[in-house]
Design an enzyme around this catalytic site. Structure first.
Site, mmCIF file in Angstrom:
data_model
loop_
_atom_site.group_PDB
_atom_site.id
_atom_site.type_symbol
_atom_site.label_atom_id
_atom_site.label_comp_id
_atom_site.label_asym_id
_atom_site.label_seq_id
_atom_site.Cartn_x
_atom_site.Cartn_y
_atom_site.Cartn_z
ATOM 1 N N ALA A 95 39.360 69.162 -103.595
ATOM 2 C CA ALA A 95 39.669 68.345 -104.767
ATOM 3 C C ALA A 95 40.239 66.979 -104.422
ATOM 4 C CB ALA A 95 40.657 69.088 -105.673
ATOM 5 N N ASN A 96 40.292 66.619 -103.154
ATOM 6 C CA ASN A 96 40.904 65.348 -102.786
ATOM 7 C C ASN A 96 39.939 64.159 -102.902
ATOM 8 O OD1 ASN A 96 39.958 66.822 -100.206
ATOM 9 N ND2 ASN A 96 39.948 64.673 -99.608
ATOM 10 N N GLY A 138 35.590 62.828 -104.301
ATOM 11 C CA GLY A 138 34.276 63.135 -104.839
ATOM 12 C C GLY A 138 34.283 63.966 -106.103
ATOM 13 N N GLY A 148 35.028 67.074 -106.578
ATOM 14 C CA GLY A 148 36.215 67.902 -106.746
ATOM 15 C C GLY A 148 37.361 67.140 -107.382
ATOM 16 N N SER A 199 23.195 72.727 -104.821
ATOM 17 C CA SER A 199 22.568 71.424 -104.654
ATOM 18 C C SER A 199 21.074 71.550 -104.885
ATOM 19 C CB SER A 199 22.813 70.889 -103.235
ATOM 20 O OG SER A 199 21.971 69.805 -102.920
ATOM 21 N N TYR A 207 21.786 72.636 -94.037
ATOM 22 C CA TYR A 207 22.425 72.344 -95.323
ATOM 23 C C TYR A 207 21.682 73.059 -96.452
ATOM 24 C CZ TYR A 207 24.217 69.666 -99.303
ATOM 25 O OH TYR A 207 24.791 69.290 -100.498
#
Length: 369
Positions: A92-93, A95, A97, A220, A246
């Site tokens: 959450a720090n 982007g 989030g 994604s 990914y």
């Protein structure tokens, strides 16, 4: 008037013909691709009729792009009041989030920002607190690349809170060089899937005790080219390829979500497992290369818009378990959220069950529902 042969045309007319052909082909491809991705309820009229209409030269694709697609007007202003609810947002720090945490805190939720980097998390939390949110913002350390950290986080959370309304499995990494987590997993598979699998398992008893709880896992569009290799999920025998790795991790996110919902439904539990994807959002996930920066400026939507499908999945009252939410715009690259479909591989129940068993074995966690 006699038509000239192509060889008799001037260079400028040849270029104009090529340009017109490319425009026509591009319009057809964009319209056909978008129509193929849309659920029937997101189309004005019949999908088959529009498919037939797209072959009518340039007019068909233009008509579809102008009139055939239903839009979505849902924004963060539609997020219901979250007062009294407790939410965990991993990563959450920054982007998506960060945007998710911001909106939920403004709506009154107690938001636990579960982050690996305490310094960055404190700065991000300060930005949210400066907005005077109705809810509380709490920082807790979580490194999804270390299962010991996952266990410590879950233990600390359970000691402090007696409910969990929403778990947002958001944190992720994208196409790094080959790396290994603390337990030796390939970094993308380990962080994007296994870490969240172990976290969800540890917190499931608390989720089950909270009425209307949800587990939201961020996947994604890359799941569409992901292929699950259960024999070598951590890229020990294969030559490592960042983008396929990914894609595998994002496919795993969906297989996990759908399998979790099947198990919750079979057990008669009230918890919903849902997934979301942001489309193309201008976050730091793509890196800071010159090409990535330019592409984001030209084509990406703001990260606040990219967070809308996650917020919809987490809070909208009409969300159903096992559903997938993404942008409603062209080719799901951007736009306000709606329910979307994922590919056939993501719905393979045998792969999902095998992935679940492998995830339990690798993490050493028994995920009981």
């Amino acid at each position: 008037m006699q038509l000239k042969k192509h060889s008799e045309l001037t260079a400028s007319r040849k270029a104009a013909l090529v340009a017109a052909g490319l425009v026509q082909a591009g319009l057809f491809a964009a319209a056909w691709g978008d129509l193929s991705l849309r659920r029937p309820e997101a189309v004005n009229g019949s999908q088959k009729a529009w498919q037939a209409g797209l072959f009518v030269n340039t007019l068909g694709p233009l008509a579809y792009l102008a009139r055939g697609r239903k839009g979505s007007a849902w924004t963060e202003a539609n997020v219901p009041d979250q007062t009294g609810r407790v939410v965990i947002v991993t990563g959450a720090n920054s982007g998506l989030g960060l945007e998710t945490a911001r909106v939920l805190a403004l709506r009154g939720a107690t938001v636990i920002m579960a982050c690996r980097n305490a310094q960055k998390a404190e700065k991000a939390a300060g930005g949210i607190r400066a907005l005077n949110p109705k809810g509380e913002v709490v920082l807790m350390t979580l490194d999804l690349g270390d299962l010991d950290s996952v266990k410590a986080f879950a233990d600390a959370f359970r000691a402090r809170y007696d409910r969990l309304d929403i778990l947002v499995n958001n944190a992720g990494i994208m196409v790094p060089p080959l790396g290994r987590t603390a337990q030796g997993f390939e970094t993308q598979f380990g962080v994007n899937h296994l870490g969240h699998f172990a976290l969800s398992a540890a917190l499931m008893p608390l989720l089950e005790r909270t009425a209307g709880a949800r587990v939201v896992t961020v996947s994604s569009f890359a799941h569409r080219f992901g292929e699950l290799n259960l024999a070598d999920a951590n890229w020990h025998a294969r030559t490592y390829a960042p983008m396929p790795a990914y894609g595998q991790s994002k496919l795993a996110n969906l297989l996990f979500t759908y399998e979790l919902q099947r198990r919750l439904s079979a057990a008669g539990k009230d918890v919903l497992a849902v997934a979301a994807h942001p489309g193309w959002a201008a976050t730091g996930l793509q890196g800071d290369s010159r090409g990535s920066t330019l592409a984001n400026r030209l084509f990406a939507q703001p990260q606040a818009t990219g967070a809308l499908p996650t917020l919809y999945a987490a809070t909208a009252p009409d969300v159903t378990g096992g559903a997938y939410y993404g942008p409603s715009g062209l080719l799901q690259l951007g736009g306000n959220p709606e329910r979307v479909d994922s590919n056939a591989r993501s719905h393979d129940t045998q792969d999902a069950a095998n992935l679940w068993a492998l995830s339990e074995r690798l993490t050493g966690v028994t995920f009981t529902v």
